[in-house]
Design a protein around this motif. Structure first.
Motif, PDB file in Angstrom:
ATOM      1  N   PHE A  54       0.817  -1.217   0.000  1.00  0.00           N
ATOM      2  CA  PHE A  54       0.000   0.000   0.000  1.00  0.00           C
ATOM      3  C   PHE A  54       0.851   1.267   0.000  1.00  0.00           C
ATOM      4  O   PHE A  54       0.429   2.295  -0.526  1.00  0.00           O
ATOM      5  N   ASP A  55       2.053   1.212   0.576  1.00  0.00           N
ATOM      6  CA  ASP A  55       2.958   2.353   0.510  1.00  0.00           C
ATOM      7  C   ASP A  55       3.351   2.622  -0.942  1.00  0.00           C
ATOM      8  O   ASP A  55       3.415   3.775  -1.371  1.00  0.00           O
ATOM      9  N   ALA A  56       3.582   1.560  -1.708  1.00  0.00           N
ATOM     10  CA  ALA A  56       3.907   1.727  -3.125  1.00  0.00           C
ATOM     11  C   ALA A  56       2.737   2.347  -3.884  1.00  0.00           C
ATOM     12  O   ALA A  56       2.934   3.188  -4.763  1.00  0.00           O
ATOM     13  N   LEU A  57       1.510   1.954  -3.543  1.00  0.00           N
ATOM     14  CA  LEU A  57       0.337   2.506  -4.230  1.00  0.00           C
ATOM     15  C   LEU A  57       0.081   3.962  -3.874  1.00  0.00           C
ATOM     16  O   LEU A  57      -0.158   4.788  -4.749  1.00  0.00           O
ATOM     17  N   TYR A  58       0.096   4.279  -2.579  1.00  0.00           N
ATOM     18  CA  TYR A  58      -0.360   5.595  -2.139  1.00  0.00           C
ATOM     19  C   TYR A  58       0.754   6.622  -1.950  1.00  0.00           C
ATOM     20  O   TYR A  58       0.579   7.775  -2.306  1.00  0.00           O
ATOM     21  N   ASN A  59       1.869   6.232  -1.376  1.00  0.00           N
ATOM     22  CA  ASN A  59       2.927   7.214  -1.114  1.00  0.00           C
ATOM     23  C   ASN A  59       3.916   7.319  -2.271  1.00  0.00           C
ATOM     24  O   ASN A  59       4.398   8.397  -2.581  1.00  0.00           O
ATOM     25  N   LYS A  60       4.226   6.200  -2.906  1.00  0.00           N
ATOM     26  CA  LYS A  60       5.183   6.212  -4.018  1.00  0.00           C
ATOM     27  C   LYS A  60       4.481   6.389  -5.366  1.00  0.00           C
ATOM     28  O   LYS A  60       5.126   6.731  -6.346  1.00  0.00           O
ATOM     29  N   ASN A  61       3.169   6.091  -5.417  1.00  0.00           N
ATOM     30  CA  ASN A  61       2.387   6.150  -6.653  1.00  0.00           C
ATOM     31  C   ASN A  61       3.062   5.326  -7.754  1.00  0.00           C
ATOM     32  O   ASN A  61       3.170   5.748  -8.895  1.00  0.00           O
ATOM     33  N   ASN A  62       3.531   4.117  -7.376  1.00  0.00           N
ATOM     34  CA  ASN A  62       4.298   3.264  -8.269  1.00  0.00           C
ATOM     35  C   ASN A  62       3.625   1.898  -8.349  1.00  0.00           C
ATOM     36  O   ASN A  62       3.767   1.082  -7.446  1.00  0.00           O
ATOM     37  N   ILE A  63       2.908   1.659  -9.430  1.00  0.00           N
ATOM     38  CA  ILE A  63       2.184   0.401  -9.570  1.00  0.00           C
ATOM     39  C   ILE A  63       3.145  -0.779  -9.742  1.00  0.00           C
ATOM     40  O   ILE A  63       2.856  -1.895  -9.304  1.00  0.00           O
ATOM     41  N   ASN A  64       4.310  -0.551 -10.349  1.00  0.00           N
ATOM     42  CA  ASN A  64       5.259  -1.638 -10.556  1.00  0.00           C
ATOM     43  C   ASN A  64       5.815  -2.168  -9.236  1.00  0.00           C
ATOM     44  O   ASN A  64       6.027  -3.374  -9.086  1.00  0.00           O
ATOM     45  N   MET A  65       6.073  -1.275  -8.278  1.00  0.00           N
ATOM     46  CA  MET A  65       6.528  -1.723  -6.956  1.00  0.00           C
ATOM     47  C   MET A  65       5.433  -2.535  -6.267  1.00  0.00           C
ATOM     48  O   MET A  65       5.708  -3.531  -5.618  1.00  0.00           O
ATOM     49  N   ALA A  66       4.191  -2.127  -6.417  1.00  0.00           N
ATOM     50  CA  ALA A  66       3.078  -2.846  -5.807  1.00  0.00           C
ATOM     51  C   ALA A  66       2.874  -4.204  -6.477  1.00  0.00           C
ATOM     52  O   ALA A  66       2.548  -5.182  -5.803  1.00  0.00           O
ATOM     53  N   ASP A 107      -3.776  12.206  -0.358  1.00  0.00           N
ATOM     54  CA  ASP A 107      -2.646  13.004  -0.815  1.00  0.00           C
ATOM     55  C   ASP A 107      -1.377  12.466  -0.172  1.00  0.00           C
ATOM     56  O   ASP A 107      -0.339  12.375  -0.806  1.00  0.00           O
ATOM     57  N   GLU A 108      -1.468  12.153   1.098  1.00  0.00           N
ATOM     58  CA  GLU A 108      -0.392  11.474   1.834  1.00  0.00           C
ATOM     59  C   GLU A 108      -1.057  10.628   2.908  1.00  0.00           C
ATOM     60  O   GLU A 108      -2.133  10.949   3.396  1.00  0.00           O
ATOM     61  N   VAL A 109      -0.405   9.506   3.258  1.00  0.00           N
ATOM     62  CA  VAL A 109      -1.036   8.569   4.178  1.00  0.00           C
ATOM     63  C   VAL A 109       0.002   7.849   5.024  1.00  0.00           C
ATOM     64  O   VAL A 109       1.130   7.623   4.583  1.00  0.00           O
ATOM     65  N   THR A 110      -0.405   7.512   6.237  1.00  0.00           N
ATOM     66  CA  THR A 110       0.375   6.663   7.124  1.00  0.00           C
ATOM     67  C   THR A 110      -0.375   5.343   7.237  1.00  0.00           C
ATOM     68  O   THR A 110      -1.582   5.331   7.474  1.00  0.00           O
ATOM     69  N   ILE A 111       0.343   4.241   7.085  1.00  0.00           N
ATOM     70  CA  ILE A 111      -0.274   2.922   7.086  1.00  0.00           C
ATOM     71  C   ILE A 111       0.232   2.156   8.298  1.00  0.00           C
ATOM     72  O   ILE A 111       1.438   2.055   8.517  1.00  0.00           O
ATOM     73  N   GLU A 112      -0.707   1.624   9.078  1.00  0.00           N
ATOM     74  CA  GLU A 112      -0.350   0.838  10.257  1.00  0.00           C
ATOM     75  C   GLU A 112      -1.079  -0.492  10.219  1.00  0.00           C
ATOM     76  O   GLU A 112      -2.180  -0.601   9.692  1.00  0.00           O
ATOM     77  N   PHE A 171      -5.426   3.191   7.758  1.00  0.00           N
ATOM     78  CA  PHE A 171      -4.886   4.265   6.936  1.00  0.00           C
ATOM     79  C   PHE A 171      -5.289   5.602   7.561  1.00  0.00           C
ATOM     80  O   PHE A 171      -6.472   5.859   7.769  1.00  0.00           O
ATOM     81  N   THR A 172      -4.297   6.444   7.847  1.00  0.00           N
ATOM     82  CA  THR A 172      -4.552   7.781   8.377  1.00  0.00           C
ATOM     83  C   THR A 172      -3.822   8.771   7.488  1.00  0.00           C
ATOM     84  O   THR A 172      -2.605   8.690   7.345  1.00  0.00           O
ATOM     85  N   GLY A 173      -4.574   9.659   6.868  1.00  0.00           N
ATOM     86  CA  GLY A 173      -3.939  10.597   5.962  1.00  0.00           C
ATOM     87  C   GLY A 173      -4.817  11.786   5.663  1.00  0.00           C
ATOM     88  O   GLY A 173      -5.742  12.100   6.415  1.00  0.00           O
ATOM     89  N   SER A 174      -4.516  12.426   4.544  1.00  0.00           N
ATOM     90  CA  SER A 174      -5.296  13.594   4.142  1.00  0.00           C
ATOM     91  C   SER A 174      -5.619  13.501   2.658  1.00  0.00           C
ATOM     92  O   SER A 174      -4.885  12.895   1.883  1.00  0.00           O
ATOM     93  N   PHE A 175      -6.743  14.107   2.303  1.00  0.00           N
ATOM     94  CA  PHE A 175      -7.139  14.208   0.905  1.00  0.00           C
ATOM     95  C   PHE A 175      -7.831  15.550   0.721  1.00  0.00           C
ATOM     96  O   PHE A 175      -8.818  15.844   1.398  1.00  0.00           O
ATOM     97  N   ASN A 176      -7.297  16.372  -0.161  1.00  0.00           N
ATOM     98  CA  ASN A 176      -7.814  17.726  -0.414  1.00  0.00           C
ATOM     99  C   ASN A 176      -7.925  18.550   0.870  1.00  0.00           C
ATOM    100  O   ASN A 176      -8.895  19.276   1.076  1.00  0.00           O
TER     101      ASN A 176
END
Length: 145
Positions: free
Chosen positions: A39-51, A82-87, A109-114
């Motif tokens: 999920f870090d690759a999806l949301y924070n890195k925005n990298n589908i290949n890593m996921a 926009d940014e997220v912390t995953i626990e 998931f704890t983060g922010s959007f807009n």
């Protein structure tokens, strides 16, 4: 000669200090760490290949059909940040699950959007193949409309 040695040591220390420090850390033989990296690759890195490296072939085929990490996350996972912390949610953790070849992991998931704070939770089904954990299915949000 001393000058060259000093420059080389400084350069090596600089390279070591510039590692990817924001990657989740932990033992990837643990299913929770693998889920967090996915999920870090999806949301924070925005990298589908890593996921994709942490998904089963069945899920990877579905992910590729969306084209980008943000499209997949918005449409199939149904979460945007926009940014997220995953626990890892340890309230239902069972040690027995880690010794089998299947695991169900709950993530918070704890983060922010807009500019708004967003808290969400997802559960994933995981499979272990050849000692490595893979995301097999992302369970839908039971409280979604």
């Amino acid at each position: 000669m001393k000058l060259i040695q000093t420059i080389l040591v400084t350069f090596v220390l600089f390279l070591v200090g510039c590692g990817d420090s924001d990657m989740p850390k932990g033992d990837e033989s643990n299913p929770g760490v693998t889920a967090t990296i996915y999920f870090d690759a999806l949301y924070n890195k925005n990298n589908i290949n890593m996921a994709l490296e942490h998904a089963t072939p069945r899920l990877a085929r579905i992910m590729r059909s969306y084209g980008t990490a943000s499209q997949f996350a918005r449409n199939l996972v149904n979460m945007q940040f926009d940014e997220v912390t995953i626990e890892i949610d340890m309230t239902n953790a069972s040690l027995r699950e880690q010794y089998g070849d299947k695991a169900k992991i709950n993530l918070v998931f704890t983060g922010s959007f807009n500019g708004d704070k967003v808290d969400d939770m997802r559960s994933v089904q995981m499979l272990r193949k050849k000692g490595k954990w893979y995301i097999d299915k992302i369970n839908p949000d039971p409280f979604a409309r």
